[in-house]
Design a protein around this motif. Structure first.
Motif, PDB file in Angstrom:
ATOM      1  N   THR A 217      87.043  11.488 -22.174  1.00 35.15           N
ATOM      2  CA  THR A 217      87.808  12.568 -21.549  1.00 35.15           C
ATOM      3  C   THR A 217      87.342  13.955 -21.996  1.00 35.15           C
ATOM      4  OG1 THR A 217      89.463  12.394 -23.300  1.00 35.15           O
ATOM      5  CG2 THR A 217      89.856  11.123 -21.303  1.00 35.15           C
ATOM      6  N   GLN A 218      86.785  14.046 -23.180  1.00 39.73           N
ATOM      7  CA  GLN A 218      86.294  15.328 -23.660  1.00 39.73           C
ATOM      8  C   GLN A 218      84.969  15.678 -23.018  1.00 39.73           C
ATOM      9  OE1 GLN A 218      86.195  14.880 -27.930  1.00 39.73           O
ATOM     10  NE2 GLN A 218      88.308  15.579 -28.150  1.00 39.73           N
ATOM     11  N   LEU A 219      84.679  16.975 -22.969  1.00 36.92           N
ATOM     12  CA  LEU A 219      83.393  17.406 -22.426  1.00 36.92           C
ATOM     13  C   LEU A 219      82.259  16.984 -23.350  1.00 36.92           C
ATOM     14  CD1 LEU A 219      84.302  21.015 -21.223  1.00 36.92           C
ATOM     15  CD2 LEU A 219      84.036  18.955 -19.825  1.00 36.92           C
ATOM     16  N   CYS A 220      81.105  16.729 -22.750  1.00 35.05           N
ATOM     17  CA  CYS A 220      79.932  16.278 -23.511  1.00 35.05           C
ATOM     18  C   CYS A 220      79.243  17.456 -24.205  1.00 35.05           C
ATOM     19  CB  CYS A 220      78.943  15.581 -22.582  1.00 35.05           C
ATOM     20  SG  CYS A 220      79.571  14.049 -21.874  1.00 35.05           S
ATOM     21  N   ASP A 221      78.559  17.145 -25.288  1.00 31.11           N
ATOM     22  CA  ASP A 221      77.838  18.174 -26.043  1.00 31.11           C
ATOM     23  C   ASP A 221      76.603  18.666 -25.291  1.00 31.11           C
ATOM     24  OD1 ASP A 221      79.486  17.890 -28.428  1.00 31.11           O
ATOM     25  OD2 ASP A 221      78.472  15.957 -28.706  1.00 31.11           O
ATOM     26  N   ILE A 222      75.948  17.756 -24.583  1.00 27.74           N
ATOM     27  CA  ILE A 222      74.642  18.043 -23.987  1.00 27.74           C
ATOM     28  C   ILE A 222      74.573  17.473 -22.582  1.00 27.74           C
ATOM     29  CG2 ILE A 222      72.150  17.569 -24.177  1.00 27.74           C
ATOM     30  CD1 ILE A 222      72.649  17.313 -27.250  1.00 27.74           C
ATOM     31  N   GLY A 223      73.964  18.229 -21.660  1.00 29.59           N
ATOM     32  CA  GLY A 223      73.619  17.704 -20.349  1.00 29.59           C
ATOM     33  C   GLY A 223      72.164  17.281 -20.370  1.00 29.59           C
ATOM     34  N   PHE A 224      71.857  16.146 -19.751  1.00 31.68           N
ATOM     35  CA  PHE A 224      70.486  15.620 -19.806  1.00 31.68           C
ATOM     36  C   PHE A 224      70.041  15.215 -18.407  1.00 31.68           C
ATOM     37  CE2 PHE A 224      66.796  13.273 -20.896  1.00 31.68           C
ATOM     38  CZ  PHE A 224      66.442  13.644 -22.186  1.00 31.68           C
ATOM     39  N   ILE A 225      68.867  15.701 -17.988  1.00 31.08           N
ATOM     40  CA  ILE A 225      68.346  15.435 -16.645  1.00 31.08           C
ATOM     41  C   ILE A 225      66.993  14.745 -16.744  1.00 31.08           C
ATOM     42  CG2 ILE A 225      67.593  16.491 -14.475  1.00 31.08           C
ATOM     43  CD1 ILE A 225      69.533  18.799 -15.087  1.00 31.08           C
ATOM     44  N   GLY A 226      66.896  13.576 -16.130  1.00 27.16           N
ATOM     45  CA  GLY A 226      65.643  12.822 -16.132  1.00 27.16           C
ATOM     46  C   GLY A 226      65.732  11.628 -17.050  1.00 27.16           C
ATOM     47  N   LEU A 227      65.939  10.442 -16.504  1.00 26.13           N
ATOM     48  CA  LEU A 227      66.194   9.256 -17.310  1.00 26.13           C
ATOM     49  C   LEU A 227      65.082   8.224 -17.188  1.00 26.13           C
ATOM     50  CD1 LEU A 227      70.000   8.922 -16.525  1.00 26.13           C
ATOM     51  CD2 LEU A 227      68.926  10.005 -18.520  1.00 26.13           C
ATOM     52  N   GLY A 228      63.834   8.723 -17.107  1.00 24.18           N
ATOM     53  CA  GLY A 228      62.691   7.821 -17.169  1.00 24.18           C
ATOM     54  C   GLY A 228      62.548   7.256 -18.569  1.00 24.18           C
ATOM     55  N   VAL A 229      61.388   6.735 -18.889  1.00 23.21           N
ATOM     56  CA  VAL A 229      61.186   6.092 -20.188  1.00 23.21           C
ATOM     57  C   VAL A 229      61.491   7.058 -21.336  1.00 23.21           C
ATOM     58  CG1 VAL A 229      59.471   5.078 -21.724  1.00 23.21           C
ATOM     59  CG2 VAL A 229      59.511   4.424 -19.311  1.00 23.21           C
ATOM     60  N   MET A 230      60.883   8.242 -21.305  1.00 26.66           N
ATOM     61  CA  MET A 230      61.104   9.204 -22.383  1.00 26.66           C
ATOM     62  C   MET A 230      62.544   9.723 -22.378  1.00 26.66           C
ATOM     63  SD  MET A 230      58.418   9.546 -24.287  1.00 26.66           S
ATOM     64  CE  MET A 230      58.587  11.146 -25.082  1.00 26.66           C
ATOM     65  N   GLY A 231      63.051  10.060 -21.187  1.00 28.09           N
ATOM     66  CA  GLY A 231      64.388  10.617 -21.096  1.00 28.09           C
ATOM     67  C   GLY A 231      65.465   9.672 -21.581  1.00 28.09           C
ATOM     68  N   LYS A 232      65.409   8.438 -21.129  1.00 22.98           N
ATOM     69  CA  LYS A 232      66.419   7.462 -21.540  1.00 22.98           C
ATOM     70  C   LYS A 232      66.419   7.284 -23.049  1.00 22.98           C
ATOM     71  CE  LYS A 232      65.628   3.064 -21.183  1.00 22.98           C
ATOM     72  NZ  LYS A 232      65.424   1.673 -20.695  1.00 22.98           N
ATOM     73  N   ASN A 233      65.228   7.223 -23.632  1.00 25.75           N
ATOM     74  CA  ASN A 233      65.150   7.005 -25.078  1.00 25.75           C
ATOM     75  C   ASN A 233      65.589   8.226 -25.868  1.00 25.75           C
ATOM     76  OD1 ASN A 233      63.997   4.225 -25.777  1.00 25.75           O
ATOM     77  ND2 ASN A 233      62.666   4.881 -24.109  1.00 25.75           N
ATOM     78  N   LEU A 234      65.323   9.407 -25.364  1.00 28.04           N
ATOM     79  CA  LEU A 234      65.836  10.604 -26.018  1.00 28.04           C
ATOM     80  C   LEU A 234      67.362  10.651 -25.970  1.00 28.04           C
ATOM     81  CD1 LEU A 234      63.284  13.345 -24.870  1.00 28.04           C
ATOM     82  CD2 LEU A 234      63.699  12.597 -27.224  1.00 28.04           C
ATOM     83  N   VAL A 235      67.942  10.232 -24.836  1.00 30.23           N
ATOM     84  CA  VAL A 235      69.399  10.181 -24.728  1.00 30.23           C
ATOM     85  C   VAL A 235      69.975   9.234 -25.781  1.00 30.23           C
ATOM     86  CG1 VAL A 235      71.318   9.369 -23.290  1.00 30.23           C
ATOM     87  CG2 VAL A 235      69.548  10.826 -22.294  1.00 30.23           C
ATOM     88  N   MET A 236      69.386   8.062 -25.921  1.00 31.34           N
ATOM     89  CA  MET A 236      69.911   7.092 -26.888  1.00 31.34           C
ATOM     90  C   MET A 236      69.704   7.578 -28.318  1.00 31.34           C
ATOM     91  SD  MET A 236      71.264   5.103 -24.842  1.00 31.34           S
ATOM     92  CE  MET A 236      71.988   4.131 -26.162  1.00 31.34           C
ATOM     93  N   ASN A 237      68.647   8.316 -28.559  1.00 26.59           N
ATOM     94  CA  ASN A 237      68.423   8.922 -29.870  1.00 26.59           C
ATOM     95  C   ASN A 237      69.517   9.950 -30.167  1.00 26.59           C
ATOM     96  OD1 ASN A 237      67.366  10.026 -32.237  1.00 26.59           O
ATOM     97  ND2 ASN A 237      65.337  10.349 -31.414  1.00 26.59           N
ATOM     98  N   LEU A 238      69.848  10.760 -29.164  1.00 27.05           N
ATOM     99  CA  LEU A 238      70.886  11.777 -29.323  1.00 27.05           C
ATOM    100  C   LEU A 238      72.240  11.149 -29.642  1.00 27.05           C
ATOM    101  CD1 LEU A 238      69.859  14.116 -26.369  1.00 27.05           C
ATOM    102  CD2 LEU A 238      70.046  14.846 -28.762  1.00 27.05           C
ATOM    103  N   VAL A 239      72.601  10.110 -28.905  1.00 26.43           N
ATOM    104  CA  VAL A 239      73.923   9.517 -29.139  1.00 26.43           C
ATOM    105  C   VAL A 239      73.987   8.783 -30.470  1.00 26.43           C
ATOM    106  CG1 VAL A 239      74.438   9.382 -26.665  1.00 26.43           C
ATOM    107  CG2 VAL A 239      73.423   7.395 -27.816  1.00 26.43           C
TER     108      VAL A 239
END
Length: 506
Positions: free
Chosen positions: A2-24
């Motif tokens: 319900t709370q707003l997210c810290d970061i917006g992320f655009i582009g969930l290819g191989v690098m993007g998806k893995n950077l997202v999981m690193n962030l979380v």
């Protein structure tokens, strides 16, 4: 969530998806968008799998409006999209979706540094574009990449905690990587491989040179492999064993480690070594070429990196090479005794070490001259620290480079750092012998040879450019300076006249 997210992320290819999981993994919540719904679903499924019964850490967004509405203000938006036009398209669409001027958009793509400079100026006043070059591939993005951020220094203060958290870490005393490949258990201690590089474009320039060094480093490992294969008659397994042994000493590096592993892999279909069924044509994505071009533009000699680019180009000429092999003959390869083979392996070890030093010396010299021309105050000890983990050229060798720049931040060239002066003095005869052996047996070693030529030219107080400058003056009246006259005074000779009259050109 319900709370707003810290970061917006655009582009969930191989690098993007893995950077997202690193962030979380490091406690950040992310609003994620991609044009491909399957990629959004994929990152949501991975988050659910890895978090277990804990709260969701990723919010899937189908539109940019939803992404902005789901992210805290002022917005921090990270892009992982292909370099070039896609960055502009996404930026324009974010503005249309209502992104405000206090937002920061971070380009993590493999962007040409001049494009970053132009794009930063283009969007000034609409939002702040900040760039961060990312190295380390899929695994690095997931568990700790090397990060080269550049742009507005004030925005670095905001980004620093994020990048330092997700970056690769090293033991500051040894320079060795501190690694964990378990989701949800990131490395939190150690020194992060992320540091502010400088104004817009500086980070992507450093990443470009990193990739140029990578090209040369890979090629010279291949040269050592070919000499062992063709001159010493060694099998892939035997060469893999040599690389494993080398990886225990000063040549310890990611590229040596994976080369040892590669050479021991067998093809499932034929049972042969995998390298023996891979076509000998190498591709490139352009960063090595960009480095070679930049070195010419800046006036910083980079023959080793240029030769590594040429080697890939020659490899792509497979049909021509096969035809040429039928008519162009080389020397007969001499057979070696066991003792001679061991001696050659030792020589190649030292050749690779010395050549590697010259490659890094060329790369750092290029960054130094480019930085001076662009007005970037580059910290080379900090840059060397970034390269120690998370990236493709990570190596124990970089700890020595870090110390060299810490001891002398104004060092003109790594070759003259006291430690490396001693290292090359100790090893250069083996370096020379291995190249001579390769030449006499017809085995090309373009990076080894170019590196030695660079070293020998750099260490010579006098080179034959005096004759060259005379030639230029003879046919083009290009003038020359005299050793016995003040610097900055130029002269010309009327070479066609019998008396060869010399005149001073003011």
């Amino acid at each position: 969530m319900t709370q707003l997210c810290d970061i917006g992320f655009i582009g969930l290819g191989v690098m993007g998806k893995n950077l997202v999981m690193n962030l979380v993994d490091h406690g950040y919540t992310v609003a994620a968008f991609d044009l491909d719904q399957e990629k959004i679903d994929g990152v949501l499924a991975q988050d659910q799998q890895e978090r277990g019964d804990k709260a969701a850490r990723v919010v899937g967004c189908n539109t940019l409006e939803t992404l902005l509405a789901s992210t805290k203000q002022p917005h921090l938006i990270i892009l992982s999209v292909p370099a070039g036009k896609p960055v502009d398209i996404v930026s324009e669409n974010l503005l249309k979706a209502g992104m405000t001027a206090d937002a920061v958009v971070v380009d993590t793509g493999n962007t040409l540094w001049t494009d970053t400079v132009e794009r930063t100026a283009k969007y000034e006043g609409q939002f702040t574009l900040f760039s961060t070059a990312v190295s380390g591939g899929e695994v690095g993005a997931r568990f700790g990449p090397a990060l080269m951020p550049s742009g507005d220094a004030a925005q670095w203060e905001r980004l620093a905690p994020v990048w330092e958290a997700i970056a690769a870490k090293v033991d500051p005393d040894t320079g060795k990587p501190l690694e964990s490949y378990v989701p949800g258990q990131p490395v939190t201690e150690g020194e992060p491989c992320a540091a502010y590089i400088g104004p817009a474009g500086a980070g992507h320039y450093v990443k470009m040179v990193h990739n140029g060094i990578e090209y040369a480093d890979m090629q010279q490992i291949c040269e050592a492999y070919q000499v062992m294969r063709e001159v010493a008659g060694m099998s892939c397994d035997e060469i893999g064993d040599v690389f494993e042994e080398w990886n225990k000493g000063p040549l310890n590096s990611y590229l040596i480690e994976i080369s040892a592993d590669i050479l021991k892999q067998k093809d499932a279909e034929t049972g042969k070594p995998v390298v023996d069924v891979i076509k000998d044509t190498a591709g490139q994505k352009g960063t090595g070429l960009w480095t070679a071009i930049s070195s010419l533009e800046v006036g910083s000699p980079n023959p080793s990196i240029a030769q590594s680019v040429f080697a890939r180009a020659l490899s792509s000429m497979k049909t021509e090479r096969v035809a040429a092999s039928q008519v162009l003959k080389g020397p007969q390869v001499a057979s070696l005794s066991v003792a001679e083979k061991e001696e050659l392996i030792s020589q190649l070890h030292d050749a690779l070490y010395c050549s590697k030093l010259c490659v890094y010396a060329q790369g750092f010299h290029l960054m130094k001259l480019a930085g001076e021309q662009q007005g970037w105050d580059l910290d080379f000890a900090s840059i060397a620290k970034i390269f120690r983990a998370g990236c493709i050229i990570r190596a124990i060798f970089l700890q020595s480079i870090t110390k060299a720049f810490e001891a002398d931040s104004d060092l003109d060239n790594l070759l003259v750092a006291p430690f490396f002066v001693e290292q090359i003095e100790e090893r250069q005869q083996n370096w020379r012998k291995s190249i001579a052996q390769s030449v006499m047996n017809g085995i090309p070693t373009p990076v080894f040879s170019a590196s030695l030529a660079y070293y020998d030219t750099y260490r010579n107080a006098v080179v034959p450019a005096n004759l060259l400058q005379a030639q230029r003056d003879f046919f083009g009246a290009h003038t020359f300076e005299r050793l016995d006259k003040p610097a900055g005074e130029f002269y010309h000779i009327e070479w066609s006249q019998p008396e060869r009259q010399q005149v001073r050109i003011k």
